[in-house]
Every structure is written in C-alpha cells, then in structure tokens.
Design a protein around this motif. Structure first.
Motif, PDB file in Angstrom:
ATOM      1  N   SER A 189      38.699  34.971  41.075  1.00 40.92           N
ATOM      2  CA  SER A 189      39.194  35.709  39.915  1.00 40.92           C
ATOM      3  C   SER A 189      40.715  35.805  39.951  1.00 40.92           C
ATOM      4  N   LEU A 190      41.280  35.864  38.771  1.00 37.41           N
ATOM      5  CA  LEU A 190      42.727  35.928  38.650  1.00 37.41           C
ATOM      6  C   LEU A 190      43.163  37.374  38.514  1.00 37.41           C
ATOM      7  N   VAL A 191      44.172  37.731  39.269  1.00 35.09           N
ATOM      8  CA  VAL A 191      44.711  39.081  39.163  1.00 35.09           C
ATOM      9  C   VAL A 191      46.172  38.954  38.766  1.00 35.09           C
ATOM     10  N   ASN A 192      46.549  39.738  37.785  1.00 36.62           N
ATOM     11  CA  ASN A 192      47.901  39.694  37.293  1.00 36.62           C
ATOM     12  C   ASN A 192      48.705  40.815  37.938  1.00 36.62           C
TER      13      ASN A 192
ATOM     14  N   GLN B   2      52.306  42.658  37.807  1.00 36.30           N
ATOM     15  CA  GLN B   2      53.518  42.772  37.010  1.00 36.30           C
ATOM     16  C   GLN B   2      54.691  43.093  37.926  1.00 36.30           C
TER      17      GLN B   2
END
Lengths: 130, 768
Positions: free
Chosen positions: B577-580, B582
């Motif tokens: 899974s991709l985690v963003n 910031q």
C-alpha cells in the motif's frame, strides 16, 4: 383261420387289412404318433415363445443397463458439479481475498491522503491567520 | 497492474505442456508430453508444428540462449531442451537437433543457460548439477547431493548458482574452495527457484504452498500467504520489477518485493513452466491441460503530479487528470512497451517508435523512429530524456531531436539497470558495468558528441548499488547521492575538483531526489528522513537540524520510497500500500528563492515562520553561497543557537583580507580543500598549513610544508609538542625520518610560529 394267421403273427385289423402288428398295438402306435406330432408342435410353440421372451428380457436388461449407466453418469455429473462449484467457489474466494487486500491497500492510501489534506488545510489556515 | 489472458480455443498439445520459451517477442515455442515441439504466433494464438520428437523423448525444460550484446552472434538461436531420459538436446530454431548428450541418470529436471550465455547447467534426479560449455562439453560437476535437484538457477553475475536441496536453498560459488551458503527456506520441498538479474532478488516456491522472496545474502524479504496448491513455477520479468507465480489453476502477478498485484484463476490445470518475453510485457505459460497460456501485462500505471496514465489495453493508454477530472484515451498503433511520465511529458515506446506527449496537448504527439527498437530504460529529466537501447544510449529533447549520444568506457547498455545510471539536465552519471566501485561522470554541456574525453571517473571504497543526481541549481553544484553495499548513503559534488564521498546516513534502504528541488528523501530502517540541504553532510548536527524525520507505525516494516514529487513523499509499504507523507512546503520555497538569489524573500520566510529547520537550512545555504551573505549566516546561526559559529563569523568579519575571509567562510561551509587551495593560490602558505594542523591533518600539513619548502620545522615542532602532550610516541614513519633529518631549535621555532600567527591575525588585532 384267423387264429391260424395270428399264430404266425399276422393280424387283420378292423378294416380287414393284413398287418403284422397287433391291431391294438398298431392303434396305440398310431395314437403315439399323433401325440408326438402334437407334442413337437407344442414344443415348437414353446420355443418360439421362450425365444421371444428371452429377447424381450434381454432388451429390457439392456435398457436397464443403459438407465443404470445414465443414472451413474448423472450422479457423477452431480458430484462433479458439486466439486466444480466448490472449486469455483474457492476461485472466487481467492479472488475476493485478493480484492479485499487491494481494497485494504487503497484504504490505507486514502487515509494517508486524507491526512495530507487535513495537514494542508491546517497549514493554509495557519498562513492565512498571520 | 494485472494480466490479460488469451489462449487457443482447443489445446494444440494432446498431453500436458511441460515447457515454453520465447524465440522473439512475437513467437513462442512449446513442448509437451506428446513429444511435439510447437511454435506459436502470440498475436492470434495459432500454433505450428516444428518437430515431432522421438517417441521416448519427454521434454522437461526448455530455454533459448540468452541474447547478449543484442545480437546472436554466429550461434543463432540455440534452444536447450532437457529430457526425462537423462539427456539434453541442443536444437536450432528450425527444430534440427544438433547435439544430444547423456547428462544424468534418471530425468534431467533443470536446464538453465548462464546469464552471459557462455554455458549452462543441468540438474537431475540423481542429485548432480553439471556445468556445460555452450557446445555441450562437460566443464565441471558442481554439486552431488542425495536429493534430486528440482530447481537451480544462476546468480545475476553468473559467478554462482542457487539450487534447492529438499527444504533448503544453497548458493554455491563457481570458484572452488568457497563455502556454500545454505539456509532452510520452506516447510516443504522446494520446487522452483528464480533469481532476477536486475533486482538481484531470489524467489522460491515449494510444496508448503508458499512463495518467498530473498535477497542474495539469504535474508527473507517476503513470505506469501498459504495457497491452495503447491507452487510449481516462478519467473522474473526481465526488468526485475515483477515476477509471476504459477500453481494449479492459478497465475499470480507479484511486485518484486513480494506482494501480489493480481491473481488469475484460469482453467489451465497445473502451470508447469512460465517464461517472460524479452521486453517484459508478455508471459507464456505451459499448462497441464495441453494449453499454452499467453498473458499480457496491462493496467501499468504511471503518476506525476495531477496526471495518471494507465495502459488499459495493449495499445491503449488512458490519461486521467485529477484536477480537471478529464480523461483522454490515446490509441497507439503498436504494442506499448515502456511508459514514463515526468515534468509535463508522457513518453511511450513501442517496438519501433517513441511517442512524446505534452500534458497540455494530448492530440499531437511527437513521434520518431527508434534506432533499434526494444528500449531497455527510459529516463526523463526536465529538459530532455534518455533512451537506452541494446547497443546505444541517446539523449533526445522533447521535440524528438537527438541532442547527444554519450559514450563511456566499458559501455554495455544492455546490462544497465535503472539504479546504476542517472541523468540531470547537464550531467550523466553511470556505474561501470565491470567494476561496481567505479562511477563515470559525463558532462553533457561539453562537446555535442560527448566523447570519452569529457568523462571523469570516481572511485568509491565499496560496491555502489544505487546512484542518483539532483536535478536543479547551477551545474557546478551538481550533487550525486550514492548508496553502497553497506547501505551507507553518500553525497558527492560531481563538479568539484576533489570528489569526496561525504556520508549522509547509515542503514539506508532506499532514497530519492525530489522532482522540483534538491531535497533528498531516504528510508532508514523504518524511519523516513528528508534532508532539505544534503550538502550540509559535513556537519552531522547541522544536517540533522535541517532535515525532517518521520517515524510512524503507519509505515510498517521495511517501507520503500516510491516517489518524491513536490511536497509529498509517497512511500510503498511492505504490503504494497502507498502512504503519502506530507513535508513542509517552506524549505522548498526557501530553496527556490535562494536559487533565484532572492535572499530578502528567503529571510522573510524564515523570520515569518521562525522555524528552526528553516533557519538551519538558511544557515547552510548562506554559508555555502559565494556571494556576500555573512550577515544572513550570522542571523541564521544565532537563531539555531549555534553561538560558536556566530562568534566565528564575527571574527571573520574583522579580517580585512578578503581572501582570508573567503577561506574562513569555506572552512565554515566544510569545504576544507577549497579553503586550502584558495590560500595556497594566493601565496598564504602558513595559514594553509596551520589550518591543516588545526584539523589534525598532520600528513597533509607536512606535505605542504615540504612542497613549499617553508615551515617544516614548525610542523615538526607542533607535532612533537602535540604527541608529548598526549604522552605518545611517534608512529608515522614520515615524521620520524623528517624529525631525524631536520635540525631546529625549539625556542626559535616557537617564536617563529607566534610571529606567523600574529601576522595572520594582525588585522584583527590592529582593529581591536
């Protein structure tokens, strides 16, 4: 005369024909012959009937066999259907698991993006309130 | 990303298919237990008989000779087929058996060409692994074990082999007298093994119904969930980014780190063998029900900023713009092989052409013909892009014009990996194909032909596994980040005369430069680090201050950086899974202002936000800068409480000699050698020597003194004084011999040194 002839084994039957067998015996023989003829006819009849019967039974047997095979086939198909259903179910299940894993991944991504959005909103608020 | 499957309506083989192989990207050969060798045309799934084998020849494995150097040489297409009768057969493409050789007792189960194509290995039921030359001469018997060899494969460099031994994987070097590496890999017997040439990962599958991914030292990267059936076949895509897993009625496409990208449940029976086409877009699979299954990888996505481009069909690309919520469908006349998007350009390659789309105009792409076809790598930077084909490397601008064809020594484009080459607008760096410690730096601004003469090489002490260039700023500040085998990340200024490897961090798993600024993001174990000013690597305290550390359980175990665009780091977790994450937008704004020389605006940001990280960045930027920014540096250091540096700057300000001031600033910026050469060029030998002495670089100081024939006695005296203070004896031969040969009087020298120091600082003292 008659006795004389009889002594030599010659007889006269009722229609006064000369014969070498006693008339009684001759008559009986004749009867036997008749009866034999009837008997053979009857036997013939019986044979005919039994042959017919046998062929009918045989046919029936074949039909029964056919039906039996059909029944076995149907049962097998039913069983295999069940199995197929099971394997199909398994396949679908595997695909569902796969999709749910993907869903989970996307959920995580969504969460992180929402978090990012929130952070950005905070930042915008912070800057605009200077 | 998933597979799109096609197969012929009726099986062409009357018995299970046991092996497949690609002859070209359009043609597949298959062989099965019906003793048939068929050739398939992939586009319409039609088969043609090539050869009917002998009745007692049951093929077990087939492989085409790997094509090295892009050509086949005089040998043509050679096919290696191993059989159940213990023989292997070497065939040509037309199906003529050139050679049949008795190799094993019992069946030969594996036949594998080495990656360089010079030989092959066979493994059999008798537990032997034998190495053969290309012509079929026995070179050596590598392994003799009690267990049958079900799986064996070559290492990426063809210097060792991995094979299965029951539940264990063993890696054995070809070189004699080396200890093999062995570990228990599965709970059941291992049935298949595959080793990627590119990603250097090993994947194994077995009767315990799991597949596992290992690195080449045997560390487990991934272990799959339990499958319904045994894992029978595995195959790495040539690009090393994907692998396929085959089992009963199961075909799985997995990411290189192990997580599953997609799952298909075809009615194929067991999938015995699989093989990828050379361009990595198609897969052929040998099925137990007599079918040959063809799979195309579709829905390959690329993302950049607000655009997502996805290969929805083999010849269709759909582009979605999230901002305007529009989507474009691009129809390409041919199969798309490579797709890449960056800096407002989408680039696609087909077997013969290259398409360049601008994100503002999807209707009229720039199209040009490829030199050879089959692009191996595609790299996009802001102004131009690089296409790497089998035999040449070309740089085009986005109008499709060829602008350079760089060359470097020992150039072997076909073996290049994406992590071993990096492009920026003015520089190209590439790791040597033979020596993994060597990196070539090629200046693209120089002559157009970019010959070998403007290639500079730098040597590191360790194997380098990943190099990358920053993209922004003036070309003489170009930095390279290099990750070595010990997982230490270094930064090197590639244009400076002395290219020093300066360490940024330890235990780095992956790293990436930002798309818009020279910011570096890296994963250290489970921690995400963003260095806003990686050039501050000389001072670990300062480096830490101007960086961002993100440690959160949401990253999980062994995350990887997926991309780093604008202010968000996209991290790929181990489960896919991709985690963003910031990051603060202010450092990049600051960097942008400084790049445009807008110091006041930069200062404004720092003062408004009053953030330590920002001030630290400002401090680094202002000291690294050559323009007159001492006041800003002073203010910045004051704001991060580095009072020592504030005092130092105030001290420097009192120096009236501009050159000395500059040298002192260079020292503050960690550029010792720059300071030294600045002083030496201007005849200030003593300050140069004295700086080295202060840095405890005794040898360099002595070297300078001897070279300039002055102050040898001072150096020797100070060295003696220093050692006496520590109570240690001299252990440097050079110093011992110099001490013996040079005669000097301690008092006179002391006076001389005091004198020089006074002279050096006299401007300051006069002012006071």
């Amino acid at each position: 005369m008659s006795e004389f002839v009889t002594r030599y084994g010659i007889y006269f039957n009722e229609v006064d024909k000369i014969c070498i067998v006693e008339p009684d015996v001759a008559k009986q023989t004749c009867d036997l012959k008749e009866e034999c003829k009837i008997y053979t006819e009857k036997i013939e009849e019986f044979r005919r009937i039994s042959t017919k019967f046998m062929s009918i039974v045989e046919e029936l047997g074949k039909e029964v066999e056919n039906e039996k095979i059909k029944a076995i086939g149907a049962r097998n198909i039913l069983q295999s259907m069940e199995k197929e259903k099971e394997s199909h179910q398994q396949q679908l299940q595997a695909q569902i698991t796969e999709k749910s894993m993907e869903l989970e991944r996307l959920k995580i991504q969504l969460n992180s993006l929402q978090k990012t959005e929130m952070e950005q909103m905070d930042l915008i608020n912070q800057i605009t309130h200077f | 990303m998933r597979f799109k499957l096609t197969q012929a309506e009726n099986p062409s083989h009357k018995a299970p298919v046991t092996c497949v192989g690609w002859s070209t990207t359009e043609e597949v050969y298959s062989a099965g237990d019906d003793n048939l060798l068929l050739s398939w045309s992939v586009s319409d799934a039609k088969s043609m008989k090539v050869l009917q084998f002998n009745k007692d020849l049951y093929p077990t494995d087939m492989q085409f000779l790997p094509r090295t150097n892009g050509s086949l040489g005089k040998h043509g297409d050679i096919i290696l087929i191993t059989a159940a009768d213990g023989k292997f057969h070497i065939l040509n493409r037309n199906g003529r058996i050139e050679r049949s050789i008795e190799a094993h007792k019992g069946a030969v189960l594996v036949g594998q060409w080495s990656n360089d194509g010079t030989g092959f290995l066979t493994g059999g039921e008798d537990g032997f692994i034998k190495i053969w030359s290309r012509s079929g001469m026995l070179r050596s018997t590598m392994v003799s074990s009690d267990n049958s060899i079900y799986a064996a494969c070559w290492s990426p460099d063809s210097q060792s082999i991995a094979y299965s031994n029951g539940k264990c994987i063993i890696i054995k070097q070809l070189a004699p007298n080396t200890k093999p590496q062995k570990w228990k890999a599965h709970e059941g017997i291992i049935l298949c093994l595959a080793w990627s040439i590119v990603s250097e990962l090993l994947v194994s599958g077995g009767e315990d119904c799991r597949y596992r991914v290992w690195d080449s030292s045997g560390r487990q990267i991934f272990s799959s969930a339990l499958h319904d059936n045994h894992i029978v076949s595995l195959s790495w895509s040539p690009n090393g980014d994907l692998f396929a897993v085959g089992s009963y009625n199961t075909l799985r496409l997995c990411d290189y780190s192990g997580w599953s990208r997609s799952l298909d449940k075809p009615n194929s029976g067991c999938i015995y063998k699989m093989c990828w086409s050379a361009d990595g877009t198609q897969l052929a699979a040998a099925c137990a029900n007599g079918h040959v299954l063809f799979a195309h990888v579709i829905e390959r996505d690329v993302h950049y900023a607000n655009f997502t481009a996805s290969l929805t069909e083999r010849k269709t690309v759909t582009v979605n713009d999230v901002q305007s919520e529009t989507s474009e469908i691009l129809d390409i006349p041919d199969r798309v092989i490579q797709i890449s998007m960056r800096y407002s350009h989408l680039v696609l390659t087909t077997p013969i052409q290259c398409y360049i789309y601008n994100t503002s105009n999807w209707n009229t792409p720039v199209i040009f013909d490829l030199k050879e076809g089959s692009v191996i790598l595609l790299k996009l930077v802001e102004k131009h892009m690089m296409l790497i084909e089998k035999n040449n490397v070309n740089i085009y601008n986005y109008q499709g014009k060829l602008i350079a064809s760089p060359r470097w020594p020992n150039m072997r484009p076909e073996t290049l990996k994406s992590s071993h080459i990096s492009l920026s607008s003015d520089t190209l760096i590439v790791r040597d194909s033979g020596d993994p410690k060597l990196v070539y730096i090629i200046d693209l601004n120089g002559s157009r032909s970019s010959g070998v003469e403007n290639t500079v090489k730098i040597q590191h002490s360790m194997h380098i596994s990943h190099i990358s260039l920053d993209q922004w700023g003036p070309s003489n500040h170009r930095n390279m980040a290099a990750l070595d085998k010990a997982r230490d990340l270094y930064i090197v200024s590639v244009r400076s005369p002395n290219k020093i490897f300066s360490k940024l961090g330890r235990k780095i798993e992956s790293f990436q430069w930002n798309s818009d600024e020279n910011i570096l993001a890296a994963i250290q174990d489970t921690l995400l680090i963003v260095w806003y000013c990686p050039q501050a690597s000389f001072d670990s305290g300062l480096l830490k201050l101007c960086s961002f550390h993100y440690d959160s359980p949401e990253l999980g175990r062994s995350p990887r950086i997926n991309d780093f665009v604008a202010n968000s780091v996209s991290v790929r977790r181990a489960d896919g899974s991709l985690v963003n994450v910031q990051i603060s937008p202010f450092p990049s704004m600051l960097l942008k202002y400084i790049q445009e020389n807008k110091w006041t605006e930069g200062l404004n940001i720092c003062r408004t936000m009053n953030n330590k990280t920002l001030w630290a960045c400002m401090a680094v930027l202002s000291t690294q800068n050559n323009s007159d920014t001492m006041d800003i540096a002073e203010e910045s250091f004051a704001n991060i409480n580095h009072y020592d540096k504030v005092y130092y700057i105030q001290d420097i300000k009192r120096l009236s000699n501009k050159l000395q001031q500059k040298a002192a600033l260079s020292l503050l910026a960690g550029k010792h050698q720059e300071a030294e050469s600045l002083l030496l060029h201007n005849g200030m030998v003593f300050p140069a020597i004295f700086n080295n002495l202060k840095l405890h670089k005794w040898e360099r100081a002595l070297e300078l003194a001897i070279k300039h024939k002055t102050h040898i006695d001072s150096v020797l005296f100070l060295r003696k004084y220093y050692l006496n203070n520590l109570g240690k004896s001299e252990n440097n031969n050079r110093f011992t011999s110099m001490q013996e040969s040079t005669k000097y009087d301690d008092d006179i020298v002391k006076e001389k040194i005091d004198n020089e120091i006074y002279k050096m600082n006299n401007f300051v003292k006069e002012k006071n």
